[in-house]
Motif scaffolding. Structure first.
Motif, PDB file in Angstrom:
ATOM      1  N   ASP A  91      50.041  64.899  33.296  1.00 36.54           N
ATOM      2  CA  ASP A  91      48.686  65.201  33.731  1.00 36.54           C
ATOM      3  C   ASP A  91      48.089  63.904  34.255  1.00 36.54           C
ATOM      4  N   PRO A  92      47.981  63.742  35.573  1.00 34.94           N
ATOM      5  CA  PRO A  92      47.495  62.458  36.109  1.00 34.94           C
ATOM      6  C   PRO A  92      46.111  62.098  35.589  1.00 34.94           C
ATOM      7  N   ALA A  93      45.302  63.082  35.258  1.00 31.31           N
ATOM      8  CA  ALA A  93      43.934  62.786  34.819  1.00 31.31           C
ATOM      9  C   ALA A  93      43.901  62.039  33.491  1.00 31.31           C
ATOM     10  N   THR A  94      44.909  62.266  32.646  1.00 32.41           N
ATOM     11  CA  THR A  94      44.925  61.623  31.330  1.00 32.41           C
ATOM     12  C   THR A  94      46.052  60.608  31.171  1.00 32.41           C
ATOM     13  N   ALA A  95      46.973  60.560  32.132  1.00 33.90           N
ATOM     14  CA  ALA A  95      48.138  59.676  32.013  1.00 33.90           C
ATOM     15  C   ALA A  95      47.742  58.221  32.228  1.00 33.90           C
ATOM     16  N   ALA A  96      48.522  57.343  31.617  1.00 37.90           N
ATOM     17  CA  ALA A  96      48.341  55.896  31.809  1.00 37.90           C
ATOM     18  C   ALA A  96      49.712  55.322  32.155  1.00 37.90           C
ATOM     19  N   ARG A  97      50.236  55.707  33.311  1.00 40.83           N
ATOM     20  CA  ARG A  97      51.557  55.270  33.730  1.00 40.83           C
ATOM     21  C   ARG A  97      51.463  54.019  34.591  1.00 40.83           C
ATOM     22  N   THR A  98      52.527  53.238  34.580  1.00 38.72           N
ATOM     23  CA  THR A  98      52.642  52.078  35.458  1.00 38.72           C
ATOM     24  C   THR A  98      53.698  52.385  36.503  1.00 38.72           C
ATOM     25  N   PHE A  99      53.324  52.300  37.764  1.00 41.35           N
ATOM     26  CA  PHE A  99      54.227  52.558  38.880  1.00 41.35           C
ATOM     27  C   PHE A  99      54.540  51.238  39.574  1.00 41.35           C
ATOM     28  N   ARG A 118      43.147  57.539  46.415  1.00 43.77           N
ATOM     29  CA  ARG A 118      43.567  58.862  45.951  1.00 43.77           C
ATOM     30  C   ARG A 118      44.256  58.763  44.590  1.00 43.77           C
ATOM     31  N   VAL A 119      45.113  57.757  44.416  1.00 50.61           N
ATOM     32  CA  VAL A 119      45.822  57.603  43.140  1.00 50.61           C
ATOM     33  C   VAL A 119      44.829  57.445  41.991  1.00 50.61           C
ATOM     34  N   PHE A 120      43.852  56.552  42.153  1.00 46.51           N
ATOM     35  CA  PHE A 120      42.946  56.268  41.033  1.00 46.51           C
ATOM     36  C   PHE A 120      41.866  57.326  40.868  1.00 46.51           C
ATOM     37  N   ALA A 121      41.599  58.100  41.927  1.00 49.00           N
ATOM     38  CA  ALA A 121      40.701  59.241  41.766  1.00 49.00           C
ATOM     39  C   ALA A 121      41.341  60.299  40.881  1.00 49.00           C
ATOM     40  N   GLN A 122      42.658  60.456  41.010  1.00 52.25           N
ATOM     41  CA  GLN A 122      43.364  61.472  40.237  1.00 52.25           C
ATOM     42  C   GLN A 122      43.888  60.938  38.908  1.00 52.25           C
ATOM     43  N   SER A 123      44.251  59.660  38.861  1.00 51.00           N
ATOM     44  CA  SER A 123      44.838  59.092  37.645  1.00 51.00           C
ATOM     45  C   SER A 123      44.206  57.733  37.351  1.00 51.00           C
ATOM     46  N   PRO A 124      42.958  57.721  36.891  1.00 56.11           N
ATOM     47  CA  PRO A 124      42.217  56.460  36.763  1.00 56.11           C
ATOM     48  C   PRO A 124      42.801  55.479  35.757  1.00 56.11           C
ATOM     49  N   ALA A 125      43.596  55.949  34.792  1.00 61.80           N
ATOM     50  CA  ALA A 125      44.150  55.042  33.781  1.00 61.80           C
ATOM     51  C   ALA A 125      45.503  54.476  34.169  1.00 61.80           C
ATOM     52  N   SER A 126      46.065  54.910  35.294  1.00 67.95           N
ATOM     53  CA  SER A 126      47.375  54.417  35.713  1.00 67.95           C
ATOM     54  C   SER A 126      47.261  53.060  36.396  1.00 67.95           C
ATOM     55  N   THR A 127      48.401  52.413  36.552  1.00 76.85           N
ATOM     56  CA  THR A 127      48.468  51.076  37.151  1.00 76.85           C
ATOM     57  C   THR A 127      49.531  51.071  38.250  1.00 76.85           C
ATOM     58  N   VAL A 128      49.237  50.394  39.344  1.00 73.81           N
ATOM     59  CA  VAL A 128      50.193  50.250  40.445  1.00 73.81           C
ATOM     60  C   VAL A 128      50.508  48.771  40.614  1.00 73.81           C
TER      61      VAL A 128
END
Length: 300
Positions: A91-99, A118-128
């Protein structure tokens, strides 16, 4: 104590049913098994675990102390096992993945901005994480050090690839250069110029230098720089020519200072792609990221 490799894991479901139901017939019905089959499973479990597990009493079967402990452990272990075999939800909305991505500064410039929004709008806790391009980057992807490559050309096996877009080349030239007013450059004129080469890999600029060498007309590098942006920055005030992806050259041009002229048609266009290792084919998070990149570049 039996080792896991010596245990028939087909007994796990009957064990769980027996300990939950505390009754052979009800456990059999729960698993759609015949009662004789469930009785045989109970006998095998008793032999494997060295414990009676179920003991008949005046009010029905009772669990032994060992069976009670196993039942409590299974309540925690079975959901985790089901998760292992059912696949990972994302679930991108709650995930905290590192890409982890790698590309040249040009390909990074193509992807940043709209994509990251777009990435951070959908998955704000993830990292690129973007890392620089280098000669061993395909091996990095194969060894799991990088998740996704954005690049020109064709990757080596076993990497998967998806073409994203095609881009032609143009020359960024000082506006005072004798060729700056040309509608296009001939190969002869082009080879006579002093060139800035972007060192993508091993001192060469990928597609551009491969095409020229295949034609038997290599260019001479007057200056070599590590980045496309550095090549564009070196043009003003010099007599140097930088060969850059057309959109990037247009973005970098400074009116009255530098001019964009189409590169010789012999150089042609290059396809840009994203590549990843097959182990990430079915990873839900990475499928989402790849889909987001495609949708962004397609303007969807």
């Amino acid at each position: 104590m039996p080792r896991i490799e010596s245990v028939d894991l087909n007994l796990l479901a009957p064990l769980h049913a027996l300990l939950e139901e505390r009754h052979v017939s009800r456990a059999a019905e729960r698993l759609h098994m015949g009662q004789p089959s469930m009785s045989r499973a109970l006998q095998r479990l008793r032999a494997t675990l060295g414990d009676e597990l179920l003991v008949r009493g005046p009010s029905g079967y009772q669990l032994t102390p060992r069976a009670e402990r196993i039942r409590a452990e299974l309540q925690e272990a079975l959901p985790r096992l089901e998760h292992v075999f059912s696949g990972e939800a994302f679930d991108p909305a709650t995930a905290a993945r590192t890409f982890r991505l790698a590309g040249t500064d040009y390909t990074v410039s193509v992807l940043t901005g709209t994509l990251l929004g777009r990435v951070f709008a959908q998955s704000p806790a993830s990292t690129v994480l973007f890392s620089r391009w280098h000669h061993g980057v395909f091996a990095d992807a194969e060894h799991g050090l990088v998740d996704l490559l954005i690049h020109g050309g064709t990757p080596p096996p076993p990497l998967r690839t998806r073409v994203l877009f095609e881009e032609g080349y143009s020359c960024l030239i000082p506006s005072h250069h004798p060729l700056a007013q040309r509608a296009a450059l001939s190969l002869e004129d082009y080879l006579g110029c002093a060139h800035i080469v972007v060192d993508v890999t091993d001192g060469r600029q990928g597609h551009v230098d491969r095409r020229l060498e295949a034609l038997g007309s290599p260019r001479r590098a007057s200056v070599t720089v590590p980045y496309h942006a550095a090549a564009a920055a070196a043009v003003p005030g010099s007599s140097l020519v930088a060969t850059l992806p057309t959109d990037f050259a247009v973005q970098q041009a400074v009116p009255g200072v530098t001019t964009v002229v189409p590169a010789p048609p012999e150089i042609g266009a290059m396809s840009y792609a994203m590549s990843w290792h097959p182990r990430l084919d079915d990873d839900a998070a990475h499928r989402w990221l790849r889909g987001t990149i495609v949708a962004t570049l397609d303007g969807a």
